[in-house]
Design a protein around this motif. Sequence first.
Motif, PDB file in Angstrom:
ATOM      1  N   ASP A  78      25.671   9.224   2.716  1.00 12.96           N
ATOM      2  CA  ASP A  78      26.608   9.664   3.736  1.00 12.96           C
ATOM      3  C   ASP A  78      26.556   8.722   4.939  1.00 12.96           C
ATOM      4  O   ASP A  78      25.794   7.738   4.955  1.00 12.96           O
ATOM      5  CB  ASP A  78      26.349  11.121   4.138  1.00 12.96           C
ATOM      6  N   LYS A  79      27.337   9.007   5.939  1.00 11.99           N
ATOM      7  CA  LYS A  79      27.472   8.120   7.094  1.00 11.99           C
ATOM      8  C   LYS A  79      26.157   7.931   7.838  1.00 11.99           C
ATOM      9  O   LYS A  79      25.924   6.897   8.476  1.00 11.99           O
ATOM     10  CB  LYS A  79      28.541   8.677   8.040  1.00 11.99           C
ATOM     11  N   ASP A  80      25.264   8.907   7.749  1.00  8.50           N
ATOM     12  CA  ASP A  80      23.974   8.815   8.431  1.00  8.50           C
ATOM     13  C   ASP A  80      22.892   8.165   7.583  1.00  8.50           C
ATOM     14  O   ASP A  80      21.747   8.034   8.023  1.00  8.50           O
ATOM     15  CB  ASP A  80      23.514  10.220   8.849  1.00  8.50           C
ATOM     16  N   ASN A  82      21.870   9.297   4.525  1.00  9.84           N
ATOM     17  CA  ASN A  82      21.182  10.243   3.644  1.00  9.84           C
ATOM     18  C   ASN A  82      21.767  10.194   2.236  1.00  9.84           C
ATOM     19  O   ASN A  82      22.988  10.091   2.066  1.00  9.84           O
ATOM     20  CB  ASN A  82      21.316  11.674   4.191  1.00  9.84           C
ATOM     21  N   ALA A 272      26.932   4.025   5.766  1.00  6.11           N
ATOM     22  CA  ALA A 272      25.504   4.243   5.985  1.00  6.11           C
ATOM     23  C   ALA A 272      24.870   3.037   6.670  1.00  6.11           C
ATOM     24  O   ALA A 272      25.201   1.891   6.352  1.00  6.11           O
ATOM     25  CB  ALA A 272      24.812   4.499   4.642  1.00  6.11           C
TER      26      ALA A 272
END
Length: 413
Positions: A78-80, A82, A272
């Motif tokens: 995901d964008k973070d 994870n 990410a």
Amino acid sequence: MSKPRALIIGGSVGGLFAANLLRSTGWDAVAFERNAEELSGRGAGISTHPQLHDVMRRLGIPFDDSMGISVDSMIFLDKDGNTYDRRDTARVMSSWGRVFRSLRDMMPPGSYRLGKSLERIEQDAGGVTAIFADGSRERGDLLVGADGSRSTVREQFLPGRHLEYAGYVAWRAMLDEREIPPAIHAQLFERYTYCLPPGELFLAYPVPGRNNETQAGQRAYNIVWYRPTHPDKLADLCTDANGKSHGTSIAPPLIRPGVIAGIKAEARALVAPQVAEIFERDPRPFFQAIFDCDSPQIVFGRVALLGDAAFVARPHPGAGTTKGAMDAEKLADSIATLGIDAGLARYQREQRAFGSGMVALGRREGAYLTDQLKPRAERQQPAISWPIEDLIHSHNTRSDALRKVLDASRQIG
């Protein structure tokens, strides 16, 4: 008795497959490459398929651990940063340069000629003649147009058949393995990685190094980032720092520094941080506009089109190199079995159906990206995020999809 002679227009992998396979069936085949210097394939990681492995082994090139890197898992970030999904897979990732070098090294001295830009082709009852920009002429019994997606050969015989812009571009980056921070390397390098920004597709995977190395520590990591891009935006991307427009394609060194800075900033904002870091560390990422082209005919007398010169399919099936190899094999075997004229007739029937099927497959797999420029109500898939199960199915069944297209084309033949 002299050997029949084939003129291969285009010295990339498709042309080299054709030249080597024809030579293996008793032809004298000479490849003519328009570039004055040896070709290179910066950042050109490729997927491989069993059909490609088979053709290379037939030529005596072992498809062993030196040819590619096996990947047994894929992850979604995901964008973070994870990991929200992980699946098993079985892929061998190679590079354009590794395949090219293997084929190029097989060509005898004098059979691969650089700096030969084709101007036109003439045919008569006795054969075919290629006329080059330097004024030279070459005579043969067969001419194979393997000169890529913007084929000069195709333009002569199908002047009204143009490339169709798919509505998106592929940004590419590649970083040497040793330049990847250790923590990111440990998490990502051995895996096939996906990120799914809204309306986009970002993927990354290991490939052989810049000098075709596959040993640990000497490999590279390849990134392909598909982004919907309006034609007006594409025109801007293809304008250099001096304000000169380069149409729909621009040489990587001419991409404006501000464009490079902008795409790196967008990577930081959209994907990410691990893969954004890899993308940002490449000093010169570049982009390619995505096109396709479905040709109604691929044989014209003693002239045959092959690979991207015959059909331009979107890259999602990961089979461009494989298709070029399969075209070349069918051409060589059809002629060896049936003779030139009947063999070319079979090649026209079967590979035209195969190429058209591959174009259709690429369009289906890329429809989500093309749809992003349409009003949501007109999209085939209105969701703003790519359905993950669709991606996983496509990823794991690519060789099966290729085989189905091939089987359908052989029924026509």
